[in-house]
Design a protein around this motif. Structure first.
Motif, PDB file in Angstrom:
ATOM      1  N   HIS A   1      37.488  40.261  41.858  1.00 39.20           N
ATOM      2  CA  HIS A   1      38.542  39.270  42.802  1.00 39.20           C
ATOM      3  C   HIS A   1      38.467  37.988  42.125  1.00 39.20           C
ATOM      4  O   HIS A   1      39.336  37.126  42.837  1.00 39.20           O
ATOM      5  N   ASP A   2      37.808  37.478  41.393  1.00 39.88           N
ATOM      6  CA  ASP A   2      37.784  36.046  40.958  1.00 39.88           C
ATOM      7  C   ASP A   2      37.428  35.113  42.019  1.00 39.88           C
ATOM      8  O   ASP A   2      38.219  34.145  42.254  1.00 39.88           O
ATOM      9  N   VAL A   3      36.341  35.486  42.744  1.00 44.55           N
ATOM     10  CA  VAL A   3      35.984  34.696  43.930  1.00 44.55           C
ATOM     11  C   VAL A   3      34.416  34.674  44.053  1.00 44.55           C
ATOM     12  O   VAL A   3      33.997  35.678  43.742  1.00 44.55           O
ATOM     13  N   VAL A   4      34.024  33.615  44.119  1.00 41.08           N
ATOM     14  CA  VAL A   4      32.592  33.275  44.200  1.00 41.08           C
ATOM     15  C   VAL A   4      31.978  33.292  45.843  1.00 41.08           C
ATOM     16  O   VAL A   4      32.390  32.596  46.453  1.00 41.08           O
TER      17      VAL A   4
ATOM     18  N   ARG B   1      34.654  30.401  47.033  1.00 40.24           N
ATOM     19  CA  ARG B   1      35.630  29.876  46.458  1.00 40.24           C
ATOM     20  C   ARG B   1      36.358  30.564  45.252  1.00 40.24           C
ATOM     21  O   ARG B   1      35.654  31.348  44.401  1.00 40.24           O
ATOM     22  N   GLU B   2      37.573  30.537  45.283  1.00 37.45           N
ATOM     23  CA  GLU B   2      38.260  31.148  44.027  1.00 37.45           C
ATOM     24  C   GLU B   2      38.033  30.438  42.869  1.00 37.45           C
ATOM     25  O   GLU B   2      37.996  29.167  42.631  1.00 37.45           O
ATOM     26  N   HIS B   3      37.804  31.101  41.790  1.00 39.72           N
ATOM     27  CA  HIS B   3      37.006  30.815  40.518  1.00 39.72           C
ATOM     28  C   HIS B   3      37.162  31.834  39.397  1.00 39.72           C
ATOM     29  O   HIS B   3      36.814  32.921  39.666  1.00 39.72           O
ATOM     30  N   ARG B   4      37.559  31.416  38.520  1.00 38.10           N
ATOM     31  CA  ARG B   4      37.682  32.662  37.144  1.00 38.10           C
ATOM     32  C   ARG B   4      36.375  33.049  36.765  1.00 38.10           C
ATOM     33  O   ARG B   4      35.570  32.225  36.486  1.00 38.10           O
TER      34      ARG B   4
END
Length: 425
Positions: A365-368, A391-394
């Motif tokens: 989901h590219d989410v921490v 947090r959205e994060h690659r």
């Protein structure tokens, strides 16, 4: 033999989220599943909070005989294994049974079953000489942790290498690491691997009370688990299971399976220092991290997210912070870190696998996921511990670590780049 290993199926049974989808929803929303203990009367104990699962085995496909036969932890493992196999798209009847194995991690085995049956055969603890004839007929299986792996093997039709790994709180990482090695060396083509523990019982609570490892924050159970927070004062006991389908990468590509992640590197070390204590410099965990990175052929700068052990004890959180700095250098300060134990508690041997599940879903989901309840920074824990909100994060490459009583320190590197290569093929 250079066989690469990928995760193609995920099954999770955890506090606040039965099934991988509900589990991820809980984490991504930053909700906590910790509460006052309801499984028994905890009034006599110092710590009276836990992360319990609202779990009805019959509602999740287990029949009366299976419920009677299996300890709660085995039930959690089987339900998670069935979900993982279904998620992988593999048909249990279509597997080559001799090339399919099982590895299950557990720290404390059939704790709840043994506790319950002792209460029965001793007439509530009143008899010094117990009467075994009052026990369930499958009591022997409670004494033998290998029964967990056997139950999972029967559930999925696996007749290959089958084992239980019990290395304390790193069991969930180590069982998956063991399974990966069996595929790499060619002993199996696929493994159903993960971990389960259901330790919320009087004996376990009493043991952790004795060493003051668990939190006494009983008046605020929802916010009791506070990894890396300056007001933390111990962990919250939990329960759960997570199981994965692991496959040789080329075989997964040929059947066009959905690949969550590749298990690129794994290492485990022991500090040979103290049963429960940790050196403050984090040297042994740092060594496991460096070795896992080397096996994965990754540079520290490749790590996008660290899924921490983050138990919420002062010595563990400081030890981990030091280990991340020691192994990743300056990149440690630029890398998001979080502990899901803030939301689902510490399920001992199971938590390593549950944290692997959180890691692959973070990549998906590219989410921490956040560290819930982190409101008061600790100057000694001065990394980016992603407080309160996801947090959205690659997130292409994740480091997940574990630390266990006995001095066990384990690290695993997971990367989703294998999935990208499959989709481009």
């Amino acid at each position: 033999m250079n066989r690469r290993v990928v995760i193609t199926g995920v099954g999770v049974t955890a506090p606040g989220g039965i099934g991988a989808k509900d589990f991820w929803t809980l984490l991504s929303e930053g909700r906590t599943a910790t509460r006052g203990i309801t499984f028994f009367d905890p009034s006599q104990f110092r710590s009276r909070v836990a992360a319990e699962i609202d779990f009805d085995p019959r509602a999740h496909g287990l029949g009366p005989q299976e419920v009677r036969r299996m300890d709660r932890a085995a039930q959690l493992a089987v339900v998670s294994a069935r979900e993982a196999v279904a998620d992988s798209g593999l048909e249990p009847g279509g597997l080559d049974p001799y090339r399919t194995g099982v590895a299950v991690g557990s720290a404390v085995g059939a704790t709840m079953g043994l506790d319950r049956e002792y209460n029965v055969v001793s007439d509530g603890g009143r008899l010094d000489l117990v009467d075994h004839t009052y026990a369930v007929p499958h009591l022997y299986d409670y004494f033998v942790p290998g029964s967990f792996a056997a139950e999972v093997a029967w559930a999925v039709g696996a007749e290959g290498p089958t084992a239980v790994v019990s290395t304390g709180c790193t069991s969930g990482l180590d069982a998956v690491g063991h399974a990966v090695e069996l595929i790499r060396e060619g002993a199996a083509d696929r493994m159903v691997a993960g971990a389960a523990d259901a330790p919320i019982s009087p004996i376990t609570v009493a043991c952790f009370d004795a060493i003051k490892a668990t939190t006494p924050r009983n008046d605020d159970a929802e916010h009791a688990s506070r990894p890396f927070d300056g007001t933390r004062n111990g962990f919250v006991l939990g329960e759960g299971a997570a199981v994965f389908v692991l496959e040789e990468r080329e075989a997964a590509r040929r059947r066009r399976a959905h690949v969550y992640a590749e298990v690129a590197g794994f290492a485990t070390r022991c500090n040979a220092f103290h049963m429960t204590g940790l050196r403050p410099d984090g040297r042994e965990m740092a060594e496991a991290i460096r070795t896992a990175l080397d096996e994965a052929r990754c540079d520290p700068s490749d790590i996008d997210y660290i899924n921490a052990h983050g138990s919420g004890t002062k010595q563990n959180d400081r030890h981990e912070t030091a280990a991340f700095k020691r192994s990743l250098g300056e990149h440690a300060r630029r890398t998001p870190v979080s502990s899901i134990k803030s939301m689902v508690g510490h399920s001992l041997g199971a938590i390593g696998s549950i944290e692997i599940a959180a890691s692959v879903l973070a990549m998906e989901h590219d989410v921490v996921p956040p560290t819930a309840n982190l409101t008061v920074p600790d100057p000694e824990c001065d990394l980016d511990y992603v407080p309160l909100t996801a947090r959205e994060h690659r997130t292409d490459t994740v480091l997940t670590v574990g630390s266990g009583f006995g001095g066990f320190q384990s690290a695993m590197v997971l990367t989703s780049k294998g999935a990208t290569e499959r989709e481009a093929a």
